[in-house]
Design an enzyme around this catalytic site. Structure first.
Site, mmCIF file in Angstrom:
data_model
loop_
_atom_site.group_PDB
_atom_site.id
_atom_site.type_symbol
_atom_site.label_atom_id
_atom_site.label_comp_id
_atom_site.label_asym_id
_atom_site.label_seq_id
_atom_site.Cartn_x
_atom_site.Cartn_y
_atom_site.Cartn_z
ATOM 1 N N MET A 66 27.301 38.529 47.407
ATOM 2 C CA MET A 66 27.828 37.265 46.895
ATOM 3 C C MET A 66 27.747 36.133 47.921
ATOM 4 S SD MET A 66 31.580 36.395 45.328
ATOM 5 C CE MET A 66 31.538 37.657 44.081
ATOM 6 N N ARG A 101 10.253 23.851 19.578
ATOM 7 C CA ARG A 101 11.608 23.927 20.115
ATOM 8 C C ARG A 101 12.398 22.742 19.570
ATOM 9 N NH1 ARG A 101 12.304 23.575 26.582
ATOM 10 N NH2 ARG A 101 11.689 21.458 26.058
ATOM 11 N N LYS A 152 17.755 15.301 35.120
ATOM 12 C CA LYS A 152 18.703 16.199 34.442
ATOM 13 C C LYS A 152 19.119 17.324 35.392
ATOM 14 C CE LYS A 152 14.756 18.670 32.477
ATOM 15 N NZ LYS A 152 13.959 18.907 31.269
ATOM 16 N N TYR A 176 25.003 47.051 50.058
ATOM 17 C CA TYR A 176 25.405 47.749 48.835
ATOM 18 C C TYR A 176 24.301 48.682 48.328
ATOM 19 C CZ TYR A 176 29.373 44.546 48.387
ATOM 20 O OH TYR A 176 30.525 43.840 48.597
#
Ligand code: PLP
Length: 377
Positions: free
Chosen positions: A320, A150, A50, A272
């Site tokens: 990024m 679940r 998956k 940053y």
């Protein structure tokens, strides 16, 4: 006169200049599969692929395992259809079962094995069987909830659901459950789940399936007719690595390159928010991978990367497209040098710890813009 079209580069066929990629070692994948399957010789080991094979590329992984695994597993129908379109003919188990009645019809046609986990899904199947004669060559799985809370039908409902299904001609029914704590060696929950599962199944004697990677490795008593092998297949460990009975080979190596170098004096900052300041004269390398590639922004300062045979820390914020690393202690670093984010020389488990995450998440989050390079060796 020269037309602009004559000058233009054919970008689609052009080899990329970006050296950031994920190297996927298919030999390691196959050898991991064989080693882990040997831990449960009485069971059939289904390969769980998956989430694009945990970020490794579902089609290539399915092809590599097609001679070895008896079946594959994915989360939902669309993931399975991608495999069928690519010519993969193995049975495919759908772990979330059908999400609407149409999924049931597709599953019957495509030889998908549905994992039914609620009464609605059972009713869809039963209703379809009233409308058309069902010829379902696949196996039906019924998931029972033994404490994960679940998915899965409640133990008390097994009787009535099996009665409903008895009207359908089935090749076989597999009763299954899923563990919540199988990665914790000292937690008694897994044995309690196994006990509850066995107490239900003793009335029906269905084929059974309980174990995920941690179950296969830690809990031999959980081995069933089928086990469902995900994470460990990719060479990542669901348990502390010191406890592994076998050696797993990492399948993915995520790497990038140095694209800039900076000398910093004491007190100068990087990136940053000026998150990191140099406490000594420092050499900082900028590498071409960032959170858009799936290298998480919450990587803390000190998260290791591997360059020129050594581990060095990242410094400042992951941005990024880029990340900065402290290479002050590494000799002769230059543009183009390779940097491993995780893989053969640095385990994804270690990296994940520095990010408050786990190997499962890091592997599955590697983004589509990171090219994959498949090797066998
Ligand atoms: C994902 C999944 C698995 C595989 O789990 P791993 O821990 O990756 O081995 C097995 N069973 C179910 C139901 C799953 O959803």
């Amino acid at each position: 006169m020269l037309l602009t079209s004559e000058l233009s580069v054919n970008y689609t066929s052009r080899k990329t200049s970006r050296k950031t990629n994920a190297i996927i070692n298919l030999s390691a994948l196959v050898s991991n599969y064989k080693h882990i399957a040997k831990l449960a010789p009485q069971s059939k080991t289904i390969a769980v692929i998956k989430a694009n094979a945990y970020g490794h590329g579902a089609i290539k992984v399915a092809e590599a395992l097609s001679q070895h695994a008896p079946a594959l597993a994915v989360a939902f129908i669309d993931e399975a259809l991608i495999l069928r379109d690519a010519g993969i003919n193995l049975p495919i188990l759908i772990l979330e079962g059908a999400l609407d009645p149409e999924d049931v019809a597709i599953a019957l046609k495509q030889n998908f094995w549905l994992m039914l986990h609620n009464t609605e899904q059972v009713d869809w199947l039963v209703n379809l069987s009233k409308k058309q004669a069902l010829s379902y060559s696949g196996k039906l799985w019924l998931k029972v909830d033994t404490g994960m809370n679940r998915l899965g039908i409640m133990p008390n409902d097994v009787d009535s659901i099996l009665a409903k299904l008895s009207n359908i001609q089935l090749q076989s029914l597999v009763l299954c459950t899923h563990f919540s704590n199988a990665n914790e060696l000292n937690n008694p929950k897994t044995l309690a789940q196994i006990k509850q599962f066995e107490s239900i199944n003793k009335n029906y004697l269905c084929k059974k399936s309980l174990a995920n990677s941690a179950g296969i490795i830690n809990w031999p008593e959980s081995h069933g007719d089928y086990n469902r092998l995900g994470l460990a297949l990719y060479g990542a460990s669901p348990v502390p690595t010191i406890n592994l009975p076998i050696k797993l080979d990492p399948v993915m190596t995520l790497q990038s390159t140095v694209i800039a170098l900076r000398k910093l004096t004491v007190g100068e900052s990087v990136g940053y928010g000026e998150l990191w300041q140099a406490k000594r004269p420092s050499l900082i390398a900028t590498i071409a991978i960032g959170y858009a590639d799936g290298y998480p922004r919450n990587a803390k300062a000190g998260t290791p990367v591997f360059i020129k045979g050594r581990l060095v820390p990242i410094v400042g914020r992951v941005s990024m497209d880029m990340t900065t690393i402290d290479v002050t202690d590494i000799e002769q670093v230059k543009l183009g040098d390779l940097v491993e984010l995780w893989g053969d020389n640095l385990s994804v488990e270690v990296v994940a710890k520095h990010m408050g995450s786990i190997n499962y998440e890091l592997l599955t989050r590697v983004s589509a813009r990171v090219p994959k390079q498949y090797i066998s060796r």
